[in-house]
Write a protein that holds these residues in place. Structure first.
Motif, short mmCIF file in Angstrom:
data_model
loop_
_atom_site.label_atom_id
_atom_site.label_comp_id
_atom_site.label_asym_id
_atom_site.label_seq_id
_atom_site.Cartn_x
_atom_site.Cartn_y
_atom_site.Cartn_z
N LEU A 1 25.85 -17.99 43.04
CA LEU A 1 24.64 -17.65 43.87
C LEU A 1 23.74 -19.18 43.91
N GLY A 2 24.29 -20.03 43.01
CA GLY A 2 23.32 -21.23 42.85
C GLY A 2 24.27 -22.18 43.94
N PRO A 3 24.05 -23.56 43.65
CA PRO A 3 24.36 -24.48 44.76
C PRO A 3 26.06 -24.78 44.11
N ILE A 4 26.91 -25.01 45.08
CA ILE A 4 28.25 -25.15 44.86
C ILE A 4 28.82 -26.49 45.62
N VAL A 5 29.54 -27.18 44.94
CA VAL A 5 29.99 -28.18 45.58
C VAL A 5 31.66 -28.06 45.72
N ASN A 6 32.03 -27.90 47.10
CA ASN A 6 33.61 -27.59 47.52
C ASN A 6 34.41 -28.61 47.27
N ARG A 7 35.58 -28.42 47.43
CA ARG A 7 36.64 -29.26 47.37
C ARG A 7 36.58 -30.60 48.06
N ASN A 8 35.75 -30.77 49.11
CA ASN A 8 35.53 -31.87 49.78
C ASN A 8 34.18 -32.53 49.38
N ASP A 9 33.54 -32.22 48.22
CA ASP A 9 32.47 -32.74 47.76
C ASP A 9 31.27 -32.43 48.79
N VAL A 10 31.34 -31.27 49.67
CA VAL A 10 30.19 -30.67 50.38
C VAL A 10 29.28 -30.00 49.54
N GLN A 11 27.99 -30.40 49.69
CA GLN A 11 27.23 -29.54 48.82
C GLN A 11 26.70 -28.22 49.53
N ILE A 12 26.95 -27.11 48.93
CA ILE A 12 26.59 -25.79 49.65
C ILE A 12 25.16 -25.35 49.18
N PRO A 13 24.36 -25.09 49.67
CA PRO A 13 22.89 -24.70 49.37
C PRO A 13 23.04 -23.34 48.51
N PRO A 14 22.22 -23.26 47.62
CA PRO A 14 21.96 -21.97 46.61
C PRO A 14 21.85 -20.63 47.91
N LEU A 15 22.33 -19.73 47.78
CA LEU A 15 22.27 -18.54 48.53
C LEU A 15 20.85 -17.86 48.79
N LEU A 16 20.19 -17.82 47.62
CA LEU A 16 18.85 -17.12 47.57
C LEU A 16 17.68 -18.07 47.92
N ARG A 17 17.84 -19.38 48.09
CA ARG A 17 17.05 -20.34 48.70
C ARG A 17 17.83 -21.57 49.21
N PRO A 18 17.95 -21.37 50.56
CA PRO A 18 19.01 -22.36 51.12
C PRO A 18 18.07 -23.84 51.38
N ASN A 19 16.85 -23.38 51.43
CA ASN A 19 15.87 -24.76 51.71
C ASN A 19 14.32 -24.25 51.24
N ASP A 20 13.62 -25.21 51.28
CA ASP A 20 12.19 -25.00 50.75
C ASP A 20 11.59 -23.87 51.67
N HIS A 21 11.73 -23.64 52.92
CA HIS A 21 11.17 -22.84 53.78
C HIS A 21 11.91 -21.31 54.13
N VAL A 22 12.84 -21.33 53.55
CA VAL A 22 13.64 -19.93 53.47
C VAL A 22 14.40 -19.54 52.33
N GLU A 23 14.06 -18.14 52.31
CA GLU A 23 14.71 -17.41 51.17
C GLU A 23 15.33 -16.15 51.42
N VAL A 24 16.19 -15.89 50.89
CA VAL A 24 16.90 -14.50 50.83
C VAL A 24 16.96 -13.73 49.73
N ASP A 25 16.43 -12.63 49.90
CA ASP A 25 16.18 -11.50 48.74
C ASP A 25 16.68 -10.16 49.18
N PRO A 26 17.66 -9.56 48.32
CA PRO A 26 17.96 -8.22 49.01
C PRO A 26 16.89 -7.13 48.98
N GLU A 27 15.65 -7.68 48.22
CA GLU A 27 14.75 -6.53 48.45
C GLU A 27 13.73 -6.67 49.57
N ILE A 28 13.99 -7.84 50.23
CA ILE A 28 13.12 -8.13 51.46
C ILE A 28 13.90 -8.04 52.66
#
Length: 192
Positions: A92-119
């Protein structure tokens, strides 16, 4: 590899569990080929594990893919079914893929957006609110003044269900109900 739980027809809709499963595949893919990922999923099923992919903890380990459960690690590729030692990672945390592209954390993709299964069942919302992110993004794209957007968000946050059993997710703005964004800035909040 994954059949969407919500809708298999266009538009394809994924559940929160589906998104976690897809992130798991992206995480595994950074160290393993697609064939190895498919092989590991097939071997997972051969071991009798037939639940949704999001239920399992899978990690890449020295060229293999490993199922971790109950403090045990079981190889799914090199020696299927054999117990092994494995190092845990956070899918669920940040992932760096095979091409060195940073994939943001699932639950907090940026400072203004959050994802919570309870919300809102894991629907992306503005941080600290229940306001759907795409509503605000759409208002910005449509050129709505920031003050009107802020007023909308404040009204949304003040809403409370009036009857027992009502859910705040059943509240909408401006008579919405056809899938369009609510009207701004003078839309009254009404229950759908």
């Amino acid at each position: 590899m994954l059949v969407p739980e919500v809708s298999r027809q266009r538009p394809i809709l994924y559940s929160f569990r589906d998104v976690v499963a897809l992130r798991t595949c992206v995480y595994l893919r950074k160290d393993s080929s697609p064939q190895r990922v498919r092989q590991s999923l097939g071997n997972l099923r051969n071991l009798g594990e037939v639940g949704h992919l999001s239920q399992y903890t899978l990690v890449s380990d020295d060229g293999s893919i490993v199922l971790v459960r109950n403090d045990e690690a079981i190889d799914l590729v090199e020696h299927p079914g054999q117990f092994v030692m494995a190092e845990m990672s956070d899918v669920l945390g940040p992932i760096v893929n095979r091409n060195d592209v940073q994939i943001p954390p699932l639950l907090r993709p940026n400072d203004h957006v959050e994802v919570d299964p309870e919300i809102r069942s894991g629907h992306p919302v503005v941080t600290g609110t229940r306001v759907p992110y795409e509503n605000v993004a759409g208002f910005v794209a449509d050129g709505v003044p920031m003050r009107s957007i802020k007023d909308y968000c404040h009204r949304w946050m003040r809403m409370r269900p009036q009857t027992h059993g009502s859910s705040p997710s059943t509240w909408t703005a401006g008579g919405r109900g056809n899938g369009d964004r609510p009207r701004l800035p003078d839309a009254d909040l009404v229950r759908r």
